[in-house]
Design a protein around this motif. Sequence first.
Motif: not given
Length: 214
Positions: A17-21, A177-179, A196-198
């Motif tokens: 979600i950090g990447h996406l947001r 959040v991190s990978a 993460v997305p569902d």
Amino acid sequence: MTRRIGILGGTFDPVHIGHLRGALEVAELLDLDEVRLTPSARPPHRGTPQVSAEDRLAMVQCAVQGVTPLTVDDRELRRDKPSYTVDTLLSLRQELAVHDQLFLLLGWDAFCGLPSWHRWEELLDHCHILVLQRPDADSEAPDELRNLLAGRSVSDPLTLNGPGGQISFIWQTPLEVSATQLRERLASGRSIRFLVPDAVLAYIHAHGLYPASN
């Protein structure tokens, strides 16, 4: 008509979600036509990803499905050599009109590491750089970047003009959040739901990625 395209690279091991947001906030702020998430195959500055390129690409595709204007660009996975950002930008430029704008999205840590990148001085010949900072960021840029910032920094990202050549900073919603954190949670058998997305979580489970350690 000038196109405005953002590029967010990374191993996405896994995408979260950090990447996406971050990508979505930049797209909305700058009214970008798209932000391309670009998974790297053989990142020169990082260890080998834990899962395959095919699985990382599939997870990013799951993550952005139906989320306008986020898209996926797999050109680095199709390249049979290390994922140098300057090569990616050159490849993109060959497909765009001369006045189209490219915006390279970098976190603060990645930006501070630019002097170790392959042909890093050429990056601004092909794009603008957007540095994504959280409100709690308190470190300073290394000496090698201070002259660059003095000459190329623009305080308001909305005033970036031309196809490239400038640097601006964008404050981000802080998401801790991190990978690496996600892989550690999965290895210990803990849930990463809502991080993460569902669709990404379902893919991880369906393909047995990041198995828990015994």
